[in-house]
Design a protein around this motif. Structure first.
Motif, PDB file in Angstrom:
ATOM      1  N   THR A   4      82.579 -83.746   8.712  1.00 41.11           N
ATOM      2  CA  THR A   4      81.886 -84.593   7.735  1.00 41.11           C
ATOM      3  C   THR A   4      81.366 -85.900   8.310  1.00 41.11           C
ATOM      4  OG1 THR A   4      84.001 -85.573   7.075  1.00 41.11           O
ATOM      5  CG2 THR A   4      83.217 -83.657   5.816  1.00 41.11           C
ATOM      6  N   ASP A   5      81.587 -86.158   9.601  1.00 39.48           N
ATOM      7  CA  ASP A   5      81.109 -87.421  10.154  1.00 39.48           C
ATOM      8  C   ASP A   5      80.295 -87.179  11.420  1.00 39.48           C
ATOM      9  OD1 ASP A   5      82.952 -87.845  12.656  1.00 39.48           O
ATOM     10  OD2 ASP A   5      84.312 -87.294  11.022  1.00 39.48           O
ATOM     11  N   PHE A   6      79.526 -88.189  11.798  1.00 34.29           N
ATOM     12  CA  PHE A   6      78.606 -88.098  12.929  1.00 34.29           C
ATOM     13  C   PHE A   6      79.336 -87.730  14.221  1.00 34.29           C
ATOM     14  CE2 PHE A   6      76.700 -90.059  16.645  1.00 34.29           C
ATOM     15  CZ  PHE A   6      75.374 -89.674  16.573  1.00 34.29           C
ATOM     16  N   GLU A   7      80.427 -88.430  14.522  1.00 38.13           N
ATOM     17  CA  GLU A   7      81.118 -88.231  15.792  1.00 38.13           C
ATOM     18  C   GLU A   7      81.666 -86.818  15.924  1.00 38.13           C
ATOM     19  OE1 GLU A   7      81.464 -90.868  13.875  1.00 38.13           O
ATOM     20  OE2 GLU A   7      80.609 -92.430  15.159  1.00 38.13           O
ATOM     21  N   LYS A   8      82.290 -86.313  14.878  1.00 40.30           N
ATOM     22  CA  LYS A   8      82.898 -84.986  14.934  1.00 40.30           C
ATOM     23  C   LYS A   8      81.832 -83.900  15.092  1.00 40.30           C
ATOM     24  CE  LYS A   8      86.145 -81.851  14.515  1.00 40.30           C
ATOM     25  NZ  LYS A   8      87.074 -81.567  15.640  1.00 40.30           N
ATOM     26  N   ARG A   9      80.764 -83.998  14.300  1.00 43.15           N
ATOM     27  CA  ARG A   9      79.688 -83.006  14.396  1.00 43.15           C
ATOM     28  C   ARG A   9      79.075 -83.005  15.796  1.00 43.15           C
ATOM     29  NH1 ARG A   9      77.117 -85.556   9.025  1.00 43.15           N
ATOM     30  NH2 ARG A   9      78.281 -84.421   7.412  1.00 43.15           N
ATOM     31  N   SER A  10      78.785 -84.207  16.291  1.00 48.61           N
ATOM     32  CA  SER A  10      78.163 -84.321  17.615  1.00 48.61           C
ATOM     33  C   SER A  10      79.081 -83.779  18.704  1.00 48.61           C
ATOM     34  CB  SER A  10      77.814 -85.785  17.904  1.00 48.61           C
ATOM     35  OG  SER A  10      76.941 -86.312  16.918  1.00 48.61           O
ATOM     36  N   SER A  11      80.374 -84.051  18.572  1.00 47.23           N
ATOM     37  CA  SER A  11      81.342 -83.626  19.583  1.00 47.23           C
ATOM     38  C   SER A  11      81.441 -82.105  19.663  1.00 47.23           C
ATOM     39  CB  SER A  11      82.710 -84.230  19.274  1.00 47.23           C
ATOM     40  OG  SER A  11      83.686 -83.767  20.171  1.00 47.23           O
ATOM     41  N   ILE A  12      81.415 -81.439  18.517  1.00 53.77           N
ATOM     42  CA  ILE A  12      81.517 -79.975  18.499  1.00 53.77           C
ATOM     43  C   ILE A  12      80.367 -79.351  19.284  1.00 53.77           C
ATOM     44  CG2 ILE A  12      81.367 -77.934  17.019  1.00 53.77           C
ATOM     45  CD1 ILE A  12      82.830 -79.566  14.851  1.00 53.77           C
ATOM     46  N   LEU A  13      79.153 -79.805  19.014  1.00 55.61           N
ATOM     47  CA  LEU A  13      77.992 -79.221  19.679  1.00 55.61           C
ATOM     48  C   LEU A  13      77.917 -79.639  21.147  1.00 55.61           C
ATOM     49  CD1 LEU A  13      75.409 -79.506  16.792  1.00 55.61           C
ATOM     50  CD2 LEU A  13      76.310 -77.425  17.785  1.00 55.61           C
ATOM     51  N   GLU A  14      78.381 -80.835  21.458  1.00 50.71           N
ATOM     52  CA  GLU A  14      78.382 -81.274  22.853  1.00 50.71           C
ATOM     53  C   GLU A  14      79.262 -80.365  23.710  1.00 50.71           C
ATOM     54  OE1 GLU A  14      79.465 -85.268  25.515  1.00 50.71           O
ATOM     55  OE2 GLU A  14      80.179 -85.064  23.447  1.00 50.71           O
ATOM     56  N   LYS A  15      80.455 -80.038  23.221  1.00 48.35           N
ATOM     57  CA  LYS A  15      81.372 -79.179  23.980  1.00 48.35           C
ATOM     58  C   LYS A  15      80.779 -77.788  24.186  1.00 48.35           C
ATOM     59  CE  LYS A  15      85.522 -81.561  22.309  1.00 48.35           C
ATOM     60  NZ  LYS A  15      86.720 -81.458  21.420  1.00 48.35           N
ATOM     61  N   ILE A  16      80.145 -77.260  23.160  1.00 44.62           N
ATOM     62  CA  ILE A  16      79.545 -75.925  23.255  1.00 44.62           C
ATOM     63  C   ILE A  16      78.439 -75.900  24.300  1.00 44.62           C
ATOM     64  CG2 ILE A  16      78.113 -74.258  22.004  1.00 44.62           C
ATOM     65  CD1 ILE A  16      79.723 -75.058  19.477  1.00 44.62           C
ATOM     66  N   LEU A  17      77.546 -76.869  24.233  1.00 43.07           N
ATOM     67  CA  LEU A  17      76.398 -76.871  25.140  1.00 43.07           C
ATOM     68  C   LEU A  17      76.817 -77.127  26.585  1.00 43.07           C
ATOM     69  CD1 LEU A  17      73.714 -78.687  22.953  1.00 43.07           C
ATOM     70  CD2 LEU A  17      73.849 -76.260  23.524  1.00 43.07           C
ATOM     71  N   LYS A  18      77.849 -77.919  26.799  1.00 39.70           N
ATOM     72  CA  LYS A  18      78.317 -78.150  28.167  1.00 39.70           C
ATOM     73  C   LYS A  18      78.890 -76.870  28.776  1.00 39.70           C
ATOM     74  CE  LYS A  18      79.137 -83.134  28.189  1.00 39.70           C
ATOM     75  NZ  LYS A  18      80.143 -84.222  28.292  1.00 39.70           N
TER      76      LYS A  18
END
Length: 573
Positions: free
Chosen positions: A74-88
C-alpha cells in the motif's frame, strides 16, 4: 514551399502502423495489472510464469489466475522494492532482455488519481504494460519571404540501445522519476543539442499518444509531451552527450522524404506528423488525415500522471542562449502614443495619421484630451452604441462613420447622424464584435494606428474583454497599433521581440508590464525604475505593476506578448 504532391503521396497509415500498432489484439492469457480499482498496465502469460517462481510471490502479489494481478502493498517504498528485486534477478540472466535495456534510471508509475504510486527501472518498465512518458521538441527555423521553414533533425548514435542510426526529433527523452515535464525538456535540450533554453522559450504544443504492440505481444502505451522552439538560422545544434551522431537542418520537403523512406524512429515519425498538421503543411484534404489525427492522440485506458511544476528550471536559473527567429522575436517595433498629445499635431507637415474609435462605454477622458484627439484624427468612427455615447457627450461633433449590427443604436441617434450626412454601415455579422467590425473599417481606410475610447473602469468583464481584443488584434493584424485610452492611462500590447516606447514628457509617471492569459518571459527592460532581466512574469507570481518611467525612451525585450500600460497626461501637461 513544400510540394503538395509529396505530402499527398505520403502513406500516413504505414507510418502509424509502425508505432501505433495495438488494436485490442492481446495475446491469449494477458491479464490487467490493477492498483486499487484502476488498470495501470497489462502483463502477458510469459511474465506471469516467471513472477510465480519467486518464493515471495504469494506474499507480494494478489493474483487471480486468468483474471487480474496487483501488488500486495500500500505504500510507495514497498511497491517499488518488490519490483526492484524482481528486475534485478531477471537482469542477472538477461531474461526478456532486461540486462540489454538496463538504464539505471527509474520511471514513475501513477495511481488512480494521477499520483506517483511507485517507481520502476526503465529497462523493465515495459514488461508490465505501464504508461511511459517522454518529452519531444521540434526546433525549427521559421520561413521568411525568401526561405522555407527548416527543421533540425538528428541522427541517433550508432551506440544507442534502441534504434541506432535512425532519425529522431530535434530533442527528446523520457521523464525520469522525480523530474518535471518542462525540467526534463530543458535538460534534454542542453544535454543532447548543447542548447540552453529557458522555461518560457519552450512552447507547449500538446500531446502525442499511442499504444505500441512490440513483437505482437508487448503492450506499451506511451504519452509524449510536445514542445516547439523557433530559432534563427544562426543558432546551430551540436551533439553534446554522445546520443546524437550529427544534426541536420532540413527543409520540410527533405523531412517528408525521409519519413516516406521509413528512416525516422517510429514514435518520432508521429511527432513529425503532428508538427506538419499544426503548421498546416499536412492539410485536412489528405485522405488519411482524420485517422492520423485520431491515432496520434489516442485515449489511453489508464490513469494519467499528474506531474508537478519544475522548481529547478525557471528563467532565473537557466541562461538563455536561444537566438530567436527574426520574424518572431528580434524585429523592433516603435510605439509613440504620446504623439497624439503633441502640439506638433497642429502642424500641417507633421505626418501622424490615426483613427479615433468610440465604443459603447462612457467617455471618461478629460475634455481637453478628447478634443485634442478628435480634432487631429484622420478618421473618426463610432461602433454601434458608441454613437449614442458621442451624441450625449457633444451632439455637434460629426463622426465620419457609424458601424455595427446596431442592436444598441437608438433611432434618435441614427436619424441625428443621418441628417448630418454621416456614413452608416450596417454589419449584421454575429460572429464578430462591434469592436472588430470598426477596426476592419479603419484598416480598410488605410490607417494602422487606432486610439480606442472604451475605458477600463466599470465592469470587470468589459475591461478584460478589451484586453482580450488587444491579443486578438495582434494575432490577426500585426501591422496595426491599437491603443486603449481610459481616464488616466493608455494601454496596448507589446508583441514578442523588442519594443521601443516614446514616453515624451511623462518621466516619473507610473507604468506596468502585465502578462494576461499566459506567463511571459521578459528578457530585459531599460528606462524603468525597476528594470527586469530574464524574468518570468505571471499572475500568481511576479508582475511589474506600479513601476516608474525614468527615461523618455523605454525599451522592452520580451519572449512573449505582454500588456503595457502607462499614465497618459493631458496635452497641456
Amino acid at each position: 514551399m513544400t510540394s503538395i504532391s509529396t505530402i499527398e503521396q505520403l502513406d500516413l497509415v504505414k507510418l502509424l502502423d509502425r508505432c501505433d500498432s495495438f488494436h485490442n489484439n492481446f495475446i491469449s492469457g494477458t491479464i490487467p495489472f490493477y492498483l486499487n480499482d484502476a488498470v495501470i498496465g497489462y502483463i502477458i502469460p510469459e511474465v506471469i510464469q516467471e513472477l510465480v517462481k519467486f518464493d515471495s510471490f504469494v506474499y507480494d502479489w494478489i493474483y487471480k489466475p486468468g483474471k487480474s494481478i496487483q501488488l500486495n502493498a500500500t505504500d510507495f517504498e514497498k511497491r517499488s522494492s518488490i519490483l526492484e528485486k524482481i528486475l534485478k534477478v531477471w537482469k542477472q540472466s538477461n531474461l526478456f532482455g532486461v540486462a540489454d535495456q538496463w538504464r539505471n534510471e527509474l520511471y514513475s508509475v501513477f495511481g488512480p488519481n494521477g499520483e506517483v504510486a511507485f517507481a520502476v527501472e526503465r529497462g523493465g518498465y515495459w514488461l508490465f504494460g505501464f504508461v511511459s512518458y517522454g518529452v519531444h521538441c521540434n526546433i525549427y527555423v521559421p520561413p521568411t519571404p525568401t526561405t522555407p521553414m527548416c527543421l533540425w533533425v538528428p541522427t541517433r548514435s550508432s551506440t544507442k540501445q534502441t534504434w541506432p542510426g535512425y532519425l529522431d526529433n530535434s530533442v527528446a527523452g523520457g521523464i525520469s522519476h522525480g523530474d518535471s515535464i518542462v525540467g526534463t525538456m530543458v535538460k534534454e535540450c542542453l544535454e543532447e543539442a548543447n542548447l540552453s533554453v529557458s522555461h518560457s522559450s519552450l512552447r507547449s504544443r500538446g500531446i502525442v499518444s499511442y499504444i505500441k504492440f512490440s513483437q505482437k505481444k508487448w503492450y506499451q502505451p506511451e504519452l509524449q509531451y510536445v514542445f516547439d522552439v523557433p530559432i534563427d538560422e544562426n543558432t546551430k545544434l551540436r551533439p553534446n552527450d554522445g546520443e546524437v551522431a550529427e544534426f541536420h537542418l532540413w527543409t520540410l520537403d527533405q523531412v517528408i522524404q525521409e519519413l516516406a523512406a521509413g528512416n525516422f524512429k517510429p514514435n518520432c515519425a508521429l511527432v513529425i506528423l503532428d508538427f506538419l498538421m499544426r503548421h498546416g503543411i499536412l492539410s485536412p484534404e489528405h485522405p488519411q488525415y482524420y485517422e492520423t489525427f485520431q491515432r496520434i492522440h489516442r485515449n489511453l485506458p489508464h490513469p494519467i500522471g499528474k506531474y508537478k511544476k519544475s522548481k529547478n528550471h525557471d528563467a532565473s536559473a537557466v541562461s538563455t542562449s536561444v537566438n530567436p527567429p527574426p520574424n518572431e522575436l528580434t524585429e523592433s517595433q516603435h510605439f509613440d502614443p504620446c504623439a497624439t498629445w503633441s502640439e506638433r499635431l497642429n502642424e500641417r507637415d507633421y505626418n501622424y495619421k490615426y483613427a479615433i474609435l468610440i465604443l459603447n462605454r462612457s467617455i471618461s477622458i478629460s475634455d481637453n484630451r478628447f478634443h485634442h484627439l478628435w480634432d487631429n484624427a484622420s478618421l473618426r468612427i463610432c461602433a454601434d452604441g458608441g454613437s449614442n455615447r458621442l451624441k450625449n457627450y457633444d451632439p455637434t461633433l460629426k463622426p465620419d462613420i457609424l458601424v455595427g449590427d446596431f442592436d444598441s443604436l437608438t433611432n434618435e441617434t441614427r436619424e441625428h447622424y443621418k441628417r448630418m450626412g454621416v456614413q452608416i454601415l450596417h454589419d449584421p455579422d454575429q460572429y464578430s464584435t462591434d469592436f472588430m467590425k470598426a477596426q476592419k473599417v479603419i484598416q480598410e481606410n488605410g490607417i494602422s494606428v487606432i486610439f480606442t475610447l472604451c475605458g477600463m473602469d466599470g465592469r470587470v468583464d468589459h475591461a478584460l474583454g478589451n484586453l482580450n481584443h488587444l491579443y486578438w488584434s495582434y494575432a490577426k493584424h500585426k501591422e496595426t497599433q491599437l491603443y486603449i485610452l481610459s481616464e488616466a492611462n493608455v494601454t496596448w500590447l507589446l508583441p514578442s521581440g523588442e519594443s521601443s516606447i516614446n514616453c515624451g514628457t511623462i518621466v516619473n509617471k507610473h507604468c506596468g508590464i502585465l502578462p494576461v492569459g499566459r506567463d511571459a518571459f521578459v528578457l530585459r527592460t531599460d528606462g524603468l525604475k525597476w528594470n527586469l532581466e530574464n524574468q518570468v512574469c505571471s499572475f500568481g507570481g511576479l508582475i511589474s505593476s506600479c513601476n516608474i518611467i525614468c527615461k523618455p525612451q523605454i525599451t522592452v525585450l520580451t519572449q512573449d506578448p505582454v500588456i503595457w500600460t502607462m499614465e497618459a497626461p493631458d496635452p497641456t501637461d
